[in-house]
Design a protein around this motif. Structure first.
Motif, short mmCIF file in Angstrom:
data_model
loop_
_atom_site.label_atom_id
_atom_site.label_comp_id
_atom_site.label_asym_id
_atom_site.label_seq_id
_atom_site.Cartn_x
_atom_site.Cartn_y
_atom_site.Cartn_z
N VAL A 1 9.93 13.59 -10.54
CA VAL A 1 10.88 14.45 -10.45
C VAL A 1 12.25 14.06 -10.20
O VAL A 1 12.46 12.88 -10.12
CB VAL A 1 10.33 15.60 -9.03
N LYS A 2 13.12 15.16 -10.73
CA LYS A 2 14.78 14.78 -10.63
C LYS A 2 15.10 14.89 -9.19
O LYS A 2 14.93 16.07 -8.93
CB LYS A 2 15.33 15.77 -11.52
N GLU B 1 11.60 13.52 -23.00
CA GLU B 1 12.50 14.90 -23.05
C GLU B 1 13.49 14.76 -22.19
O GLU B 1 14.83 15.18 -22.36
CB GLU B 1 11.60 15.89 -23.41
N GLY B 2 13.03 14.56 -21.16
CA GLY B 2 14.16 14.64 -19.75
C GLY B 2 14.81 13.54 -19.51
O GLY B 2 15.25 13.30 -18.26
N CYS C 1 17.99 14.74 -7.99
CA CYS C 1 19.23 15.65 -8.06
C CYS C 1 18.84 17.02 -7.84
O CYS C 1 19.68 17.79 -7.71
CB CYS C 1 20.03 15.24 -8.90
N THR C 2 17.63 17.42 -8.07
CA THR C 2 17.35 18.87 -8.26
C THR C 2 16.11 19.13 -7.16
O THR C 2 15.23 20.04 -7.54
CB THR C 2 16.83 19.25 -9.80
N MET C 3 16.17 18.16 -6.01
CA MET C 3 15.44 18.63 -4.95
C MET C 3 15.99 18.38 -3.83
O MET C 3 16.70 17.60 -3.65
CB MET C 3 14.05 17.74 -5.15
N ASP D 1 23.94 14.82 -12.56
CA ASP D 1 23.80 15.65 -11.33
C ASP D 1 23.72 17.26 -11.99
O ASP D 1 23.80 18.03 -11.29
CB ASP D 1 25.12 15.59 -10.87
N THR D 2 23.14 17.53 -13.26
CA THR D 2 22.97 18.78 -13.57
C THR D 2 21.48 19.09 -14.14
O THR D 2 21.38 19.84 -14.69
CB THR D 2 23.88 19.34 -14.54
N SER D 3 20.64 18.19 -13.67
CA SER D 3 19.10 18.39 -13.74
C SER D 3 18.66 17.90 -15.26
O SER D 3 17.49 18.32 -15.83
CB SER D 3 18.64 19.83 -13.45
N GLN D 4 19.71 17.28 -16.31
CA GLN D 4 19.39 16.97 -17.27
C GLN D 4 19.05 15.92 -17.71
O GLN D 4 18.03 15.51 -18.63
CB GLN D 4 20.73 17.39 -18.43
N VAL E 1 15.35 10.04 -11.71
CA VAL E 1 13.90 10.50 -11.38
C VAL E 1 13.18 9.50 -10.60
O VAL E 1 13.24 8.20 -10.59
CB VAL E 1 13.08 10.17 -12.75
#
Ligand SMILES: Cc1cc2nc3c(=O)[nH]c(=O)nc-3n(C[C@H](O)[C@H](O)[C@H](O)COP(=O)(O)OP(=O)(O)OC[C@H]3O[C@@H](n4cnc5c(N)ncnc54)[C@H](O)[C@@H]3O)c2cc1C
Lengths: 163, 266
Positions: A57-58, A132-133, A60-62, A41-44, A49
């Motif tokens: 995209v993530k 990576e993500g 949780c970050t949109m 929940d912190t974009s990491q 996805v």
């Protein structure tokens, strides 16, 4: 509140939600599709996805409202239990998971990277770089990478021995 | 996250208008910095003005001796642009090394420069290349735009519209990424300009954000080779120190990255 409308896994859906509603909450809590996971929940970590207009995209970050008018695809939209997507089939074949929590995001990122590079054009270094993500807390990357490579090659029509 | 009201702007004029009417509005780019900050309740804007669908803020075009990138252009778009790869390959490479694929699909150049994170990559490119930041109100040189850590010359309601980069003779960016986040522990952009002058800009390491290393610039103008910067060090007293690395470590990284960048530029 805003009316959020999108094409979700091929179906037009519409719901009134608070503007601060995250896309991942919209997908899981409002639409009831729990294939998309919330990990850090912190974009990491990338467990959340999904594809928005064809791009990973993530979720949780949109905000859901940012995706209003878009075409959104989640894990549920790429294959079904009776007809798995080649990437899903490869994860099963190569055991690309340990606990399975990160798997939905891994698969959605894998489909995205195969789309961008073209099937058959992924080597191990590229796959690792592209992941990576996406974090696997069990550190089971080896089979995940193997599964993605196999799916990519299989999708290119290159016959690849299963082992 | 606290409640907020979302607006989608269709033009720069509309975005400016929405910002000036908002109580405590914030421009929303890709949200890859702003949304995590709002989730932690470190920011609580009353209004969010989404500029990513503004046509005049999207896309990459070639000008007279320059390449202009709309502020809402994503890192992925810059990294994969044929124009940027042909004219400013080092910039395409920098964009392709930001975060991870999902972050690059959302994050924008405008959001990155407006945020001016001391560990962000783009600020080094803007300063080394001598870019111009075009806003809803004026044009600013990169040197005037970045005013310190997380600080820029932007007014509260001012919007970055595009960034224009002059073409250079050669250049490269070398970064030592934090292994977890991919943000720069030290990133050095070296650029040899068409008039022969050299700029060296460092991100990730300095306490006040991006900075130039004049000693390296002079040395490279006289002799463009990794050896020319090998013995030039920056003052560790003005470097960041945190759990990821000490000030002395970062100062050393700056010299190492500068050498690598010059070598990569060829
Ligand atoms: C996991 C992760 C890894 C990352 N790794 C890196 C990295 O390696 N290197 C790196 O450089 N960055 C990294 N980032 C940050 C990323 O590049 C962000 O996308 C970027 O810093 C902010 O861009 P944004 O478009 O998402 O802006 P937003 O998050 O939408 O906005 C950031 C700030 O800029 C303001 N703003 C946005 N657009 C404009 C505009 N046009 N005009 C005026 N103000 C504006 C907003 O109001 C806000 O204050 C990472 C982020 C994540 C989540």
């Amino acid at each position: 509140m805003s009316k959020v409308s999108m094409v979700l896994n091929g179906k037009t859906v519409s719901s009134d939600v608070e503007d601060r509603t995250l896309l991942v909450s919209f997908i899981r809590d409002v639409r009831g599709l729990t294939g998309t996971h919330v990990g850090c929940d912190t974009s990491q970590c990338g467990a959340c996805v999904v594809h928005v207009d064809g791009k990973a995209v993530k979720a949780c970050t949109m905000l859901a409202v940012q995706a209003s008018g878009s075409d959104v695809v989640t894990l549920e939209g790429i294959g079904s239990a009776t007809s798995l997507h080649p990437v899903q089939a490869a994860f099963r074949e190569h055991h690309g998971l340990q606990c399975g929590f990160c798997t939905p995001g891994m698969i959605m990122s894998a489909v995205d990277m195969i789309n961008r590079h073209g099937a058959g054009n992924l080597d191990e270094a590229t796959i690792r770089d592209e992941l990576e993500g996406n974090i696997c807390r069990c550190t089971g990357y080896h089979n995940i990478v193997k599964a993605i490579k196999a799916a990519s090659d299989q999708m290119a029509g290159m016959s690849q021995a299963a082992e | 996250m606290y409640e907020t009201t979302y607006h989608r702007a269709g033009s720069v004029a509309e975005a400016s208008d929405l910002m000036s009417k908002a109580d405590d509005g914030k421009v929303l780019g890709g949200g890859q910095t702003l949304l995590p900050t709002m989730k932690q309740r470190l920011a609580a804007p009353s209004d969010l003005v989404d500029v990513t669908k503004v046509a005049e803020m999207n896309g990459i075009s070639e000008g007279d001796g320059s390449v202009s990138i709309g502020a809402a252009t994503t890192h992925a778009e810059v990294a994969s642009s044929d124009l940027v790869k042909a004219k400013l390959a080092s910039l395409a490479g920098l964009a392709g090394g930001i975060g991870d694929p999902a972050v690059r699909h959302m994050g924008t150049i405008g959001g990155s420069v407006a945020n001016n994170d001391p560990a962000a990559d783009y600020p080094a490119a803007l300063v080394a290349l001598g870019a111009t930041v075009v806003t809803s109100k004026r044009s600013l040189s990169a040197g005037d735009f970045f005013t310190g850590m997380f600080d820029t010359a932007l007014d509260e309601d001012e919007i970055v519209v595009s960034v224009s980069f002059p073409l250079i003779e050669k250049g490269a960016y070398a970064k030592y990424p934090n292994p977890a986040s991919r943000y720069a522990m030290a990133g050095v952009y070296v650029a040899k300009h068409l008039d022969g002058s050299v700029r060296v800009a460092v991100t990730g390491a300095g306490q006040d954000g991006v900075f130039r290393v004049e000693g390296m610039e002079a040395a490279l103008a006289a002799n463009w080779s990794p050896d020319a910067v090998a013995n030039i060090t920056v003052d560790a007293n003005s470097m960041l120190h945190d759990i990821h690395g000490s000030a002395a470590y970062r100062a050393n990284l700056v010299t190492v990255m500068a050498k690598r960048a010059v070598k990569a530029a060829g």
